[in-house]
Design an enzyme around this catalytic site. Structure first.
Site: not given
Length: 686
Positions: A306, A374, A376, A379
């Protein structure tokens, strides 16, 4: 406890177990050593009936040969006792607060922490029970967090002192019985019955009580047994030849010849090699469900890895700031820093570390922080007369356009170009903007977030390539991003935008081509692929489905451990092959010692075979038997430590094996038997 030498305390601790293993019932698993023990019994009887220095010398050293073989296995098993003792300390029976009604009660409860509970001993918990655990309490059993989030001290199991976060949902929900909750509280659904936890299985593994012979080990045991039968026939034939020619030989000498000819060295060390290989895996906090998995790891051709957390660090990090024309780099850096003070995501913290390494700067007076969410995807900070925002390009674009007409933002086209460039490089662009007073906001530039490839990972992949192992990076990223990371990391191939079905299809294609495949995973969606892979390493922090599907569990939950698992598997196979080569090769010298001793009186012409110029037939026989026993002791540390593994192609490893252990096994006995003969010849009566 070191594997490099056999210390007196090690021998004392292992000796009782070695004596118990002298039972014929125990030796049935190692037919070669059973034959040696039967030979020791025969020579004991003969020595009692007709005492002689030769008879008792051979008898004592035959018994020591068997004892050294059982001692090797006992020492290997004993290395796990200290670790097992510390693990047993985790199994202290404690009181657990079990929820009446289990998961159903938890599901329908209004306040999840005001539940009907009953205090029960942890030993009485069963699968699917739900228990409540709060700060300072020990988690009573293996399970999955179904409610809440908490920091957990797992040092007693993993050895890692830093606490870890465990929370409901996702792939970080698994907890291990015996670990301690440090903060907050969680509800845990039990996933194991008493006596079947990972700690129980780990104890059984390190003590050797659940180690079964692997297919390759069993096949080698069959070969050794076949060689023993062949030499039984050979010795019987030699007896008839000697009898017919008048060179009569005692049963004592024939037994000594048989023990010297059969592959006693590898027969004695075979079990110890397997146990030590499993022990090396356990010491790296990997729990193997079977020895077959360890062996398969040594034969792996393809590694599925992964991307996130294995090839790259778990989170993207800020790597550079790209200012638009007319904006000073210092202004962009200051704005990016201010907008990230309220961003507690790893990406936000990485921006703070990039701009202001060390301690985070204080929040300006009068500032109102705007936390990242999550919804908008931005920050920022609101200062008197100034607003600053940082976030996803589309989110910041909407905010900027909301402050004034599009014509007032001449940097839009340049920012779009920067965003596209970062994306094409496989990175994630974050846009920074600021508004002064009531004027339209200005676009200041772009923060380049990128997957940071772990240090040294490219060199590790080069080593794997030298072994003949093909690496495939599996990721859900788009093809462009995946190719960039794959090229930087040096993997051989990449599977982008991968779904669980894609992983399964890739594994099956490789297996149908005759390759062995290894992969790691931690989520329920990884379970099918883990079950399909020849070596499936599940993370201990992962879901119960993933751990049940894999045939190994990494207690440290470090995906890069898969590389170490492959190396341990290869070291196990190489050690077994090297010592088998040595064992077969060192029989040659014994032919030159024992056969001339048997026939030189009747056939003086055979004296030419006495190339070592041994003192007498009796001294030659005893020296060969003594060497046969002592070489086992000399090789025990190597069997426990394992032959040093250096990444190389199979043909290179084979040549090195034949040169070092084939030639070494051929030369060493000539030297050893000759030196022993010089000592043995001084014994009166020989």
């Amino acid at each position: 406890m070191t594997a490099r030498t056999l210390t007196a305390p090690q021998v004392r601790e292992a000796l009782p177990g070695a004596l118990r293993k002298l039972s014929p019932h125990e030796l049935l698993a190692t037919p070669v050593m059973l034959v040696v023990e039967l030979g020791a019994v025969v020579t004991t009887v003969l020595s009692v009936l007709d005492p002689s220095v030769l008879g008792w010398s051979v008898t004592v050293w035959l018994w020591l040969t068997v004892l050294f073989g059982t001692l090797a296995e006992s020492v290997a098993e004993g290395r796990g006792k200290a670790q097992a003792a510390s693990l047993r300390a985790l199994q202290t029976d404690t009181l657990a607060r079990r929820v009446r009604g289990g998961v159903d009660q938890l599901r329908h409860a209004g306040d999840r922490w005001e539940l009907p509970v009953e205090e029960v001993p942890s030993s009485s918990l069963r699968r699917d029970d739900v228990v409540l655990v709060q700060a300072g309490e020990r988690i009573p059993a293996d399970g999955d967090v179904v409610e809440g989030v908490a920091s957990v001290d797992e040092s007693a199991v993993t050895g890692e002192s830093a606490p870890v976060i465990r929370e409901s949902g996702g792939d970080r929900s698994a907890v291990t019985g015996g670990t301690v909750v440090l903060s907050d509280r969680i509800a845990v659904r039990v996933t194991s019955d008493p006596g079947q936890s990972f700690v129980d299985r780990m104890i059984a593994l390190v003590e050797g009580s659940e180690r079964q012979r692997t297919p390759n080990e069993a096949a080698l045991e069959v070969l050794l047994s076949a060689l023993t039968v062949v030499f039984l026939v050979v010795v019987g034939t030699l007896y008839l030849i000697a009898d017919h020619s008048g060179a009569r030989q005692s049963v004592l000498v024939l037994v000594a010849l048989l023990v010297c000819l059969i592959p006693t060295t590898i027969g004695a060390l075979l079990s110890a090699i397997g146990i030590a290989g499993m022990d090396r895996l356990v010491r790296r906090n990997v729990l193997a469900m079977s020895g077959r998995a360890v062996e398969a790891a040594g034969d792996v051709d393809v590694l599925l890895l992964d991307k996130t957390g294995t090839i790259t660090h778990g989170n993207r990090r800020a790597s550079e700031l790209l200012a638009v024309t007319g904006v000073a780099p210092e202004e962009l850096a200051d704005a990016a820093l201010l907008a990230s003070l309220a961003d507690e995501t790893p990406e936000g913290r990485s921006i703070v570390e990039l701009v202001a390494p060390g301690d985070a700067p204080p929040v300006p007076a009068g500032a109102e922080l705007v936390e990242f969410s999550a919804a908008t995807r931005m920050s920022g900070v609101d200062l008197p007369g100034r607003l600053v925002r940082k976030g996803a390009a589309s989110a910041v674009a909407r905010w900027v356009h909301g402050t004034g007409p599009a014509a007032a933002h001449p940097s839009v086209a340049e920012v779009e170009t920067l965003v596209q460039r970062v994306s094409e490089q496989g990175g994630t662009p974050l846009v920074v903007a600021a508004q002064e007073g009531t004027a339209p906001a200005r676009l200041l530039g772009v923060v380049h977030l990128k997957d940071v490839v772990k240090d040294g990972i490219r060199e590790r992949f080069a080593e794997l390539r030298a072994m003949g192992i093909r690496t495939v990076m599996v990721t859900g990223d788009n093809a462009v991003t995946a190719r960039v990371i794959a090229e930087e990391a040096g993997v051989d191939d990449v599977l982008a935008e991968a779904t669980p079905e894609d992983k399964m299809r890739l594994i099956r294609e490789q297996q149908q081509g005759g390759r062995l495949v290894a992969m790691c995973g931690d989520g329920t969606n990884d379970a099918p692929a883990l079950a399909q892979a020849d070596v499936g390493v599940a993370m201990n922090t992962g879901t119960a489905a993933a751990k049940e599907a894999g045939n190994m569990v990494d207690l440290d939950s470090d995906p890069t451990k898969l590389l170490e698992v492959v190396e341990i598997g290869k070291q196990l196979l190489i050690t077994r092959g090297a010592l088998t080569t040595f064992s077969v090769a060192n029989d040659v010298a014994k032919y030159f010692a024992v056969l001339p001793a048997m026939f030189v009186v009747a056939f003086p012409q055979l004296g030419v075979l006495n190339v070592m110029q041994l003192s007498s037939p009796e001294s030659a026989i005893v020296s060969a038997v003594v060497f046969n026993a002592l070489v086992i002791v000399a090789l025990v540390p190597l069997a426990l430590r394992g032959v040093r593994y250096r990444p190389a192609a199979a043909d290179v490893l084979l040549r090195r094996n034949l040169l070092v252990y084939g030639l070494g096994g051929l030369v060493t006995p000539f030297v050893g038997i000759k030196l022993l003969d010089l000592v043995v010849s001084l014994i009166p009566g020989l």
